[in-house]
Design a protein around this motif. Sequence first.
Motif, short mmCIF file in Angstrom:
data_model
loop_
_atom_site.label_atom_id
_atom_site.label_comp_id
_atom_site.label_asym_id
_atom_site.label_seq_id
_atom_site.Cartn_x
_atom_site.Cartn_y
_atom_site.Cartn_z
N GLY A 12 8.28 0.07 5.97
CA GLY A 12 8.17 -1.10 5.20
C GLY A 12 6.62 -0.93 4.63
O GLY A 12 6.47 -1.35 3.39
N LEU A 15 6.64 1.59 1.59
CA LEU A 15 7.21 0.98 0.41
C LEU A 15 6.31 -0.06 -0.39
O LEU A 15 6.10 -0.22 -1.55
CB LEU A 15 8.53 0.37 0.71
CG LEU A 15 9.79 1.42 0.95
CD1 LEU A 15 10.97 0.60 1.49
CD2 LEU A 15 9.84 2.15 -0.31
N ILE A 41 9.89 -3.32 -7.26
CA ILE A 41 11.21 -3.26 -6.43
C ILE A 41 10.77 -2.53 -5.05
O ILE A 41 11.22 -2.93 -4.15
CB ILE A 41 12.10 -2.33 -7.21
CG1 ILE A 41 12.84 -3.08 -8.37
CG2 ILE A 41 13.08 -1.66 -6.28
CD1 ILE A 41 13.27 -1.86 -9.40
N PHE A 42 9.82 -1.73 -5.14
CA PHE A 42 9.12 -1.28 -3.90
C PHE A 42 8.54 -2.08 -3.20
O PHE A 42 8.76 -2.23 -2.19
CB PHE A 42 8.08 -0.14 -4.54
CG PHE A 42 8.69 1.28 -4.45
CD1 PHE A 42 10.11 1.68 -4.10
CD2 PHE A 42 8.29 2.03 -5.68
CE1 PHE A 42 10.63 2.80 -4.38
CE2 PHE A 42 8.89 3.39 -5.87
CZ PHE A 42 9.88 3.81 -5.38
N SER A 45 11.09 -4.55 -1.59
CA SER A 45 11.94 -4.00 -0.60
C SER A 45 11.12 -3.60 0.62
O SER A 45 11.58 -3.82 1.82
CB SER A 45 12.58 -2.59 -0.98
OG SER A 45 11.82 -1.50 -1.37
N ALA A 48 10.77 -6.83 2.61
CA ALA A 48 12.17 -7.38 3.39
C ALA A 48 12.16 -6.26 4.62
O ALA A 48 12.64 -6.69 5.65
CB ALA A 48 13.27 -6.93 2.45
N ILE A 49 11.78 -4.89 4.27
CA ILE A 49 11.92 -4.06 5.75
C ILE A 49 10.85 -4.24 6.84
O ILE A 49 11.30 -4.26 7.88
CB ILE A 49 12.10 -2.59 5.17
CG1 ILE A 49 13.23 -2.14 4.35
CG2 ILE A 49 11.84 -1.63 6.31
CD1 ILE A 49 13.25 -0.85 3.70
N TRP A 53 15.12 -9.10 6.78
CA TRP A 53 15.94 -9.56 5.82
C TRP A 53 15.86 -11.11 6.04
O TRP A 53 15.54 -12.10 5.09
CB TRP A 53 17.17 -9.26 5.45
CG TRP A 53 17.28 -7.74 4.96
CD1 TRP A 53 17.38 -6.72 5.77
CD2 TRP A 53 17.02 -7.44 3.78
NE1 TRP A 53 17.46 -5.61 5.21
CE2 TRP A 53 16.84 -6.02 3.81
CE3 TRP A 53 16.87 -7.95 2.46
CZ2 TRP A 53 16.74 -5.29 2.41
CZ3 TRP A 53 16.51 -7.20 1.47
CH2 TRP A 53 16.58 -5.85 1.40
#
Length: 135
Positions: A12, A15, A41-42, A45, A48-49, A53
């Motif tokens: 995470g 990203l 987007i990176f 995400s 989120a990681i 979520w």
Amino acid sequence: MPYELDEQKKVGLGLIGFGIFFTFLAIILFFDRGLLALGNIFWLSGVAILLGWRSMLQLFTNRRNYKGTVSFLVGLFFIFVRWPVVGILVEIYGCFVLFSGFWPSIKAFLYQIPVLGWILQYPMLLISQFRRSSS
């Protein structure tokens, strides 16, 4: 150690780092839309990681964070409709508002970094030393 990172959190953070890098690269290259979209987007995400979520969904839908969520999504929309300068400014504002609850934790973490923590804790001492050496 107060901040332990398992493999999922490392991915995470990686990203998020790539998202920040691609966004920075897009700004240097005169607000390239493709790189800005890839950076978003990176970054999303990675958040989120890193958070999970469910936690990310709670963060974005929390009543106190609506202003930040709407600002971030409007900035994302502006990037996609070819207004990247306005979009990135609105997104930055949205990120600051959205993650304003994390600033005390970030501050405590930055104080633990050896040289940076000392600079952040004693900025006036550093400024006075700089003025004496330049005179």
